[in-house]
Write a protein that holds these residues in place. Structure first.
Motif, PDB file in Angstrom:
ATOM      1  N   PHE A  61     -69.735 -32.031  43.295  1.00 52.92           N
ATOM      2  CA  PHE A  61     -69.379 -30.824  44.092  1.00 52.92           C
ATOM      3  C   PHE A  61     -67.862 -30.514  43.552  1.00 52.92           C
ATOM      4  CE2 PHE A  61     -72.835 -31.553  46.915  1.00 52.92           C
ATOM      5  CZ  PHE A  61     -73.585 -30.400  46.807  1.00 52.92           C
ATOM      6  N   GLY A 118     -66.946 -27.080  41.516  1.00 54.26           N
ATOM      7  CA  GLY A 118     -65.931 -26.230  42.298  1.00 54.26           C
ATOM      8  C   GLY A 118     -64.700 -25.781  41.619  1.00 54.26           C
ATOM      9  N   LEU A 125     -65.734 -23.559  38.493  1.00 48.89           N
ATOM     10  CA  LEU A 125     -65.916 -22.413  38.844  1.00 48.89           C
ATOM     11  C   LEU A 125     -64.864 -21.481  39.259  1.00 48.89           C
ATOM     12  CD1 LEU A 125     -69.434 -22.850  40.889  1.00 48.89           C
ATOM     13  CD2 LEU A 125     -69.296 -21.473  38.511  1.00 48.89           C
ATOM     14  N   GLY A 154     -64.794 -19.130  36.257  1.00 49.53           N
ATOM     15  CA  GLY A 154     -66.172 -18.296  36.822  1.00 49.53           C
ATOM     16  C   GLY A 154     -65.495 -16.804  36.836  1.00 49.53           C
ATOM     17  N   LEU A 168     -68.053 -13.707  41.224  1.00 44.68           N
ATOM     18  CA  LEU A 168     -69.047 -14.349  41.966  1.00 44.68           C
ATOM     19  C   LEU A 168     -68.868 -15.985  41.796  1.00 44.68           C
ATOM     20  CD1 LEU A 168     -71.663 -14.502  43.595  1.00 44.68           C
ATOM     21  CD2 LEU A 168     -72.872 -14.316  41.323  1.00 44.68           C
ATOM     22  N   GLY A 169     -68.495 -16.423  40.526  1.00 47.65           N
ATOM     23  CA  GLY A 169     -68.421 -17.713  40.484  1.00 47.65           C
ATOM     24  C   GLY A 169     -67.023 -18.221  41.213  1.00 47.65           C
ATOM     25  N   LYS A 170     -65.989 -17.530  41.356  1.00 51.25           N
ATOM     26  CA  LYS A 170     -65.086 -18.055  42.130  1.00 51.25           C
ATOM     27  C   LYS A 170     -65.480 -18.083  43.641  1.00 51.25           C
ATOM     28  CE  LYS A 170     -61.436 -16.196  39.146  1.00 51.25           C
ATOM     29  NZ  LYS A 170     -60.937 -17.256  38.562  1.00 51.25           N
ATOM     30  N   ALA A 171     -66.182 -17.095  44.072  1.00 52.54           N
ATOM     31  CA  ALA A 171     -66.861 -17.379  45.645  1.00 52.54           C
ATOM     32  C   ALA A 171     -67.393 -18.610  45.685  1.00 52.54           C
ATOM     33  CB  ALA A 171     -67.558 -15.961  45.692  1.00 52.54           C
ATOM     34  N   VAL A 172     -68.449 -18.656  44.773  1.00 51.32           N
ATOM     35  CA  VAL A 172     -69.291 -19.801  44.635  1.00 51.32           C
ATOM     36  C   VAL A 172     -68.472 -20.896  44.938  1.00 51.32           C
ATOM     37  CG1 VAL A 172     -71.142 -21.347  43.844  1.00 51.32           C
ATOM     38  CG2 VAL A 172     -71.373 -18.752  43.855  1.00 51.32           C
ATOM     39  N   SER A 173     -67.329 -21.123  44.197  1.00 48.31           N
ATOM     40  CA  SER A 173     -66.676 -22.571  44.127  1.00 48.31           C
ATOM     41  C   SER A 173     -66.146 -22.818  45.578  1.00 48.31           C
ATOM     42  CB  SER A 173     -65.355 -22.144  43.120  1.00 48.31           C
ATOM     43  OG  SER A 173     -64.496 -21.189  43.906  1.00 48.31           O
ATOM     44  N   VAL A 204     -67.890 -22.486  48.246  1.00 54.01           N
ATOM     45  CA  VAL A 204     -68.987 -23.068  48.773  1.00 54.01           C
ATOM     46  C   VAL A 204     -68.889 -24.708  48.001  1.00 54.01           C
ATOM     47  CG1 VAL A 204     -71.804 -22.986  49.099  1.00 54.01           C
ATOM     48  CG2 VAL A 204     -70.316 -21.040  48.864  1.00 54.01           C
ATOM     49  N   ALA A 205     -68.898 -24.558  46.836  1.00 52.71           N
ATOM     50  CA  ALA A 205     -68.702 -26.201  46.408  1.00 52.71           C
ATOM     51  C   ALA A 205     -68.045 -27.129  47.157  1.00 52.71           C
ATOM     52  CB  ALA A 205     -68.603 -26.115  44.863  1.00 52.71           C
TER      53      ALA A 205
END
Length: 266
Positions: free
Chosen positions: A207, A211, A214, A218, A221-226, A228-229
């Motif tokens: 994780f 994160g 990303l 990223g 979207l990748g930065k947003a998911v990071s 979450v990670a």
């Protein structure tokens, strides 16, 4: 995982632009000097920490304990009453309290190392350490106390020929009992804590590195998911702390169960 290894993994990801998932190789740390590795140093450090803690806590005992003395008494009471007495029995538990206390605190401190900044390595995530405790400490002790209590013949009879079983079943049951008692018990005792520390630390590392990758490489979207990670990394840290305490308790409790079973008449 060592801070240096974590930084190395991050630098590889940054240079290559591709994410390399963490694996078992991240637990193989290079030696500091000669054959001495970081896990070896942490094991020695854990003994110093445990000894220092109890020496300081009991240096000036008071009727109304302070915080440090209260913490030491709570840990001792847990090992004595909730583990040794409950699992071994009130008639036989006293000689084994120091061992149970030592096993619980030793495994706990070495587990907690995985969450301490700059240390960041759970020593029990290396299979050799829990195997050494199970195979060279707990397992031989169980055999010794069982043989001293019942004699060699009586001990083997108790372990391999359970009472109340029809004699016709023994040819099938006895090899299974021998396999479980003399091979699987020490193996599973070691694997439980190893697997929990290895998997939990690997998950936390995935994780964190995922994160980071990303966030730096990223798209939107990748930065947003990071985010979450990283949130899962924080939650995993708290979960890992709980698992570390539980696994130390389980290791000590199972050790006490095996000792109690070796001493039992049936």
């Amino acid at each position: 995982m060592a801070a240096g290894e974590l930084g190395r993994s991050m630098r590889i990801s940054l240079r290559a632009g591709t994410f390399e998932a963490p694996g078992a190789g991240d637990f193989a740390l290079p030696p500091f000097f000669g054959p001495v590795t970081k896990p070896m140093v942490l094991v020695v450090l854990s003994v110093v920490i445990i000894a220092g803690f109890f020496l300081l806590a009991t240096r000036r005992p008071r009727l109304v304990p302070g915080r440090l003395q209260f913490a030491a008494e709570w840990v001792y009471d847990l090992a004595r009453e909730r583990i040794a007495r409950d699992q071994i029995g009130s008639a036989d538990f006293r000689p084994f309290v120091p061992l149970i206390l030592a096993l619980f605190t030793f495994v706990l401190v070495n587990d907690i190392f995985g969450l301490i900044p700059l240390v960041q390595f759970p020593t029990m995530g290396r299979i050799g350490f829990p195997v050494a405790l199970a195979v060279f400490v707990v397992f031989p002790l169980c055999q010794v106390v069982g043989i001293r209590r019942h004699g060699l013949r009586g001990y083997l009879k108790n372990q391999l020929f359970p009472a109340g079983v029809p004699k016709a079943v023994y040819p099938l049951l006895t090899p299974i009992e021998a396999f479980l008692r003399f091979f699987m018990d020490p193996l599973t005792l070691a694997i439980r804590v190893f697997a929990a520390m290895f998997a939990g630390h690997l998950l936390l590392l995935a994780f964190t590195l995922g994160g980071e990758f990303l966030l730096l490489h990223g798209n939107g979207l990748g930065k947003a998911v990071s985010v979450v990670a990283f949130a899962f990394a924080v939650l995993t840290t708290f979960l890992e702390a709980l698992v570390q305490v539980v696994q130390a308790y389980i290791f000590a409790a199972l050790s006490a169960i095996y000792i109690g079973r070796a001493l039992a008449a049936h």
